[in-house]
Design a protein around this motif. Structure first.
Motif, mmCIF file in Angstrom:
data_model
loop_
_atom_site.group_PDB
_atom_site.id
_atom_site.type_symbol
_atom_site.label_atom_id
_atom_site.label_comp_id
_atom_site.label_asym_id
_atom_site.label_seq_id
_atom_site.Cartn_x
_atom_site.Cartn_y
_atom_site.Cartn_z
ATOM 1 N N VAL A 190 -10.838 -5.869 -8.319
ATOM 2 C CA VAL A 190 -9.709 -6.627 -8.875
ATOM 3 C C VAL A 190 -8.346 -6.168 -8.372
ATOM 4 O O VAL A 190 -7.337 -6.808 -8.677
ATOM 5 C CB VAL A 190 -9.713 -6.588 -10.423
ATOM 6 N N ALA A 191 -8.277 -5.088 -7.622
ATOM 7 C CA ALA A 191 -6.978 -4.574 -7.171
ATOM 8 C C ALA A 191 -7.015 -4.339 -5.666
ATOM 9 O O ALA A 191 -7.969 -3.754 -5.143
ATOM 10 C CB ALA A 191 -6.639 -3.269 -7.901
ATOM 11 N N PHE A 192 -5.942 -4.797 -4.981
ATOM 12 C CA PHE A 192 -5.884 -4.719 -3.526
ATOM 13 C C PHE A 192 -4.481 -4.326 -3.097
ATOM 14 O O PHE A 192 -3.497 -4.694 -3.745
ATOM 15 C CB PHE A 192 -6.247 -6.073 -2.905
ATOM 16 N N ASN A 193 -4.393 -3.588 -1.995
ATOM 17 C CA ASN A 193 -3.082 -3.255 -1.469
ATOM 18 C C ASN A 193 -2.454 -4.518 -0.890
ATOM 19 O O ASN A 193 -3.066 -5.194 -0.057
ATOM 20 C CB ASN A 193 -3.174 -2.171 -0.395
ATOM 21 N N ARG A 194 -1.264 -4.853 -1.359
ATOM 22 C CA ARG A 194 -0.648 -6.119 -0.965
ATOM 23 C C ARG A 194 0.131 -6.021 0.346
ATOM 24 O O ARG A 194 0.752 -6.993 0.782
ATOM 25 C CB ARG A 194 0.279 -6.618 -2.064
ATOM 26 N N ARG A 195 0.111 -4.862 0.982
ATOM 27 C CA ARG A 195 0.818 -4.672 2.240
ATOM 28 C C ARG A 195 -0.197 -4.620 3.380
ATOM 29 O O ARG A 195 -1.226 -3.944 3.282
ATOM 30 C CB ARG A 195 1.650 -3.389 2.176
ATOM 31 N N GLN A 196 0.097 -5.343 4.453
ATOM 32 C CA GLN A 196 -0.841 -5.443 5.567
ATOM 33 C C GLN A 196 -0.199 -4.972 6.877
ATOM 34 O O GLN A 196 0.984 -5.250 7.131
ATOM 35 C CB GLN A 196 -1.337 -6.889 5.757
ATOM 36 N N LYS A 197 -1.004 -4.271 7.669
ATOM 37 C CA LYS A 197 -0.612 -3.931 9.027
ATOM 38 C C LYS A 197 -0.849 -5.156 9.904
ATOM 39 O O LYS A 197 -1.925 -5.748 9.895
ATOM 40 C CB LYS A 197 -1.435 -2.751 9.544
ATOM 41 N N MET A 198 0.175 -5.513 10.689
ATOM 42 C CA MET A 198 0.096 -6.703 11.522
ATOM 43 C C MET A 198 -0.109 -6.314 12.993
ATOM 44 O O MET A 198 0.134 -5.184 13.409
ATOM 45 C CB MET A 198 1.371 -7.532 11.363
ATOM 46 N N LYS A 199 -0.549 -7.264 13.793
ATOM 47 C CA LYS A 199 -0.754 -7.017 15.220
ATOM 48 C C LYS A 199 0.537 -6.588 15.915
ATOM 49 O O LYS A 199 0.497 -5.885 16.926
ATOM 50 C CB LYS A 199 -1.306 -8.274 15.885
ATOM 51 N N SER A 200 1.659 -6.984 15.373
ATOM 52 C CA SER A 200 2.949 -6.604 15.957
ATOM 53 C C SER A 200 3.248 -5.116 15.796
ATOM 54 O O SER A 200 4.185 -4.597 16.404
ATOM 55 C CB SER A 200 4.069 -7.407 15.300
ATOM 56 N N GLY A 201 2.462 -4.440 14.955
ATOM 57 C CA GLY A 201 2.712 -3.031 14.662
ATOM 58 C C GLY A 201 3.534 -2.817 13.422
ATOM 59 O O GLY A 201 3.697 -1.689 12.973
ATOM 60 N N GLY A 285 3.110 0.137 -6.973
ATOM 61 C CA GLY A 285 4.183 -0.626 -6.354
ATOM 62 C C GLY A 285 3.719 -1.447 -5.175
ATOM 63 O O GLY A 285 4.397 -2.395 -4.767
ATOM 64 N N ASP A 286 2.550 -1.100 -4.606
ATOM 65 C CA ASP A 286 2.002 -1.848 -3.481
ATOM 66 C C ASP A 286 0.609 -2.402 -3.772
ATOM 67 O O ASP A 286 -0.140 -2.730 -2.848
ATOM 68 C CB ASP A 286 1.964 -0.975 -2.224
ATOM 69 N N VAL A 287 0.240 -2.528 -5.059
ATOM 70 C CA VAL A 287 -1.106 -2.977 -5.426
ATOM 71 C C VAL A 287 -1.019 -4.123 -6.429
ATOM 72 O O VAL A 287 -0.332 -4.018 -7.448
ATOM 73 C CB VAL A 287 -1.921 -1.821 -6.043
ATOM 74 N N THR A 288 -1.710 -5.226 -6.131
ATOM 75 C CA THR A 288 -1.809 -6.357 -7.065
ATOM 76 C C THR A 288 -3.245 -6.880 -7.063
ATOM 77 O O THR A 288 -4.116 -6.353 -6.367
ATOM 78 C CB THR A 288 -0.874 -7.517 -6.674
ATOM 79 N N GLN A 289 -3.472 -7.952 -7.825
ATOM 80 C CA GLN A 289 -4.795 -8.578 -7.851
ATOM 81 C C GLN A 289 -5.036 -9.499 -6.659
ATOM 82 O O GLN A 289 -6.138 -10.023 -6.480
ATOM 83 C CB GLN A 289 -4.971 -9.371 -9.155
ATOM 84 N N VAL A 290 -4.035 -9.688 -5.806
ATOM 85 C CA VAL A 290 -4.143 -10.622 -4.672
ATOM 86 C C VAL A 290 -4.742 -9.901 -3.465
ATOM 87 O O VAL A 290 -4.201 -8.894 -2.998
ATOM 88 C CB VAL A 290 -2.763 -11.188 -4.300
ATOM 89 N N ASP A 291 -5.840 -10.444 -2.952
ATOM 90 C CA ASP A 291 -6.462 -9.907 -1.752
ATOM 91 C C ASP A 291 -6.089 -10.794 -0.571
ATOM 92 O O ASP A 291 -6.649 -11.876 -0.384
ATOM 93 C CB ASP A 291 -7.986 -9.857 -1.907
ATOM 94 N N ASN A 292 -5.134 -10.322 0.232
ATOM 95 C CA ASN A 292 -4.657 -11.128 1.350
ATOM 96 C C ASN A 292 -5.650 -11.208 2.505
ATOM 97 O O ASN A 292 -5.406 -11.930 3.479
ATOM 98 C CB ASN A 292 -3.324 -10.564 1.855
ATOM 99 N N ARG A 293 -6.759 -10.512 2.411
ATOM 100 C CA ARG A 293 -7.781 -10.583 3.453
ATOM 101 C C ARG A 293 -9.007 -11.367 2.996
ATOM 102 O O ARG A 293 -10.005 -11.446 3.721
ATOM 103 C CB ARG A 293 -8.199 -9.180 3.892
#
Length: 510
Positions: A190-201, A285-293
């Motif tokens: 139910v909890a996911f890190n909402r910050r993602q590493k992008m291909k741009s770095g 501060g960087d964790v929500t219920q939204v899984d962006n993956r």
């Protein structure tokens, strides 16, 4: 092995130790501890503005109540209080006034009271701008603060303060001998890190579901569900505390305690009790219920609220049903106050923000740019008045458990580190306690590969980039001043068992 993997590995080992203790037993070792729990209603009314960090929404419906819940523990020498309220945040001035009021009606010292917000995004108007905070500002800055920002309602703040005081008074008046149980559950869905590493770095916050440029999550999560339960001498639950790291952003569209309220209802329903269940938000501060993956469509907000609250509540139930119990729970409290400098926006950034705001607020499209410009101007004004901020950290000990508080939306990595380095078998980091200083990210998040709105310089989030490290280290230093009680264990057998007569027979085929 990477540091994050080492932390997870050690947490996993600690979870195994805790789970190995999960057997129903009462271990009367030391002086009897007493506990009292109470709750009060702080639901905003329909028509009030919600305390949202960006929008100025007005509540049109009522979904479920918001409450303040208090737990008071006493061991004959020391009394401590833990207070949780269904709110986005708790202003520092409300904390200080409430502690003063608590001192007038109870035996508690201010340094022994922790007051923390659950961070419900569907709760009442407690911030972010305080009444009168910008009265000395120029007219245009006043307009941005009072008409274009989330503004606290002074009458509502007064009500929250009064109910905090009354909840603690009631809880102390209900002190009774109890046995206490401690444990960890685990919830990973139910909890996911909402910050993602992008291909741009670089790093983005909420990069969007199935975005092909996402490489990986930019940070960890903390799956532990920390639980403390208190039972009277007839075995009835009188109150519980739950600690978990996830934003309360399953907004159901009206006044609501958000998923922590559903968590409490899950526990109460399963155990057939009305005992209060306090929720303390871990660093998230960087964790929500939204899984962006995730490739799947998100649930509705109401479904999400039920799922997150239900699953966390289910883990709490398992611990409450099986954790060994003890009365050997020494109490202690430690506190430190200090000041942390604000980051100051560059003059050219202020000038750019001024030009954006002067062009007028757009109806759509460039609203993000305008919002950050507003925040820059508000910060530029407040830095001139208050270049640094008073902050507080606490360590509240309840037997083998320690609650380490900070006033920040700390990144989860700091909570994981505190758990890994603490000598206490049960370490519960508590965020948004005794004030609110906004997002506090790791220093890496401000580096060349960082980014995301948590790292932007705003009126809400502006402390020096070392603030998170300061909070983590001060909390650990306070905990190191305390001596953990041993975790309760099942009583050990004193002699071998006797075989069952009908069990020691030979097999029969026919």
């Amino acid at each position: 092995m990477s540091r994050s993997l080492q932390v997870r590995s050690r947490l996993g080992a600690r979870r195994f130790t805790a789970c190995a203790l999960l057997a129903l037993a009462v271990v009367p070792l030391g002086a009897a501890v007493r506990a009292g729990f109470a709750e009060r209603d702080i639901s905003p009314t329909v028509g009030m503005r919600e305390a949202h960090a960006v929008a100025r929404h007005v509540f049109l419906t009522f979904v479920d109540p918001c409450r303040v819940r208090a737990a008071v523990f006493a061991d004959g020498d020391t009394t401590v209080a833990l207070v949780s309220l269904d709110a986005l945040m708790i202003p520092r001035e409300v904390v200080l006034r409430a502690r003063t009021g608590i001192g007038h009606v109870t035996t508690l010292a201010p340094s022994a009271v922790v007051i923390a917000a659950t961070h419900s995004h569907s709760s009442g108007p407690v911030g972010l701008v305080m009444p009168g905070q910008f009265d000395a500002a120029p007219a245009d800055i006043q307009r941005l603060a009072y008409e274009e920002s989330s503004l606290a309602d002074p009458a509502y703040l007064a009500r929250v303060e009064a109910e905090i005081i009354e909840a603690v008074r009631l809880a102390e008046s209900r002190l009774q001998p109890v046995t206490l149980g401690f444990g960890f559950g685990e919830e990973r869905q139910v909890a996911f890190n909402r910050r993602q590493k992008m291909k741009s770095g670089r790093t983005w916050s909420h990069a969007g579901a199935m975005n092909p440029d996402i490489v990986d999550y930019a940070g960890p999560v903390d799956p532990q569900v920390g639980v403390v339960g208190a039972w009277d001498h007839e075995g009835r639950l009188v109150g519980a505390i739950v600690n978990f790291a996830c934003h309360a952003t399953t907004n159901p569209g009206g006044v609501s305690a958000n998923w922590p309220g559903a968590m409490e209802r899950t526990v109460q329903g399963a155990l057939r009790t009305t005992a209060p269940v306090l929720f303390f938000a871990g660093p998230s501060g960087d964790v929500t219920q939204v899984d962006n993956r995730s490739p799947y469509v998100n649930p509705t907000q109401a479904e999400w609220l039920a799922q997150v609250g239900g699953r966390i509540g289910a883990e709490a139930i398992k611990v409450l049903l099986s954790a060994p119990r003890t009365t050997d729970t020494p109490l202690a409290a430690r506190q430190k106050l200090w000041r942390i400098a604000r980051r100051v926006p560059l003059p050219e950034r202020v000038a750019e923000a001024r030009a954006i705001v002067d062009r007028g607020k757009p109806s759509a499209g460039a609203l993000t740019e305008w919002t950050f410009a507003r925040e820059t101007l508000l910060l530029d004004h407040i830095v001139g008045i208050e270049p640094d901020v008073e902050v507080e950290a606490q360590a509240i000990q309840v037997g083998p458990a320690v609650f380490l508080s900070s006033p920040a939306e700390l990144f989860v990595a700091f909570g994981l580190e505190q758990k890994q380095r603490s000598a206490f078998p049960f370490t519960f980091p508590v965020s948004l306690a005794n004030g609110c200083v906004g997002y506090v990210a790791t220093e890496d998040a401000f580096g060349p590969e960082g980014g995301g709105y948590e790292t932007r310089l705003t009126f809400y989030s502006n402390l020096d980039v070392t603030a998170g490290r300061q909070f983590a280290e001060v909390g650990l230093a306070l905990a190191a001043q305390l001596r953990p009680a041993p975790p309760p264990e099942r009583p050990r057998l004193t002699r071998p068992g006797t075989p069952w007569p009908h069990g020691r027979v030979d097999p029969q085929v026919r």
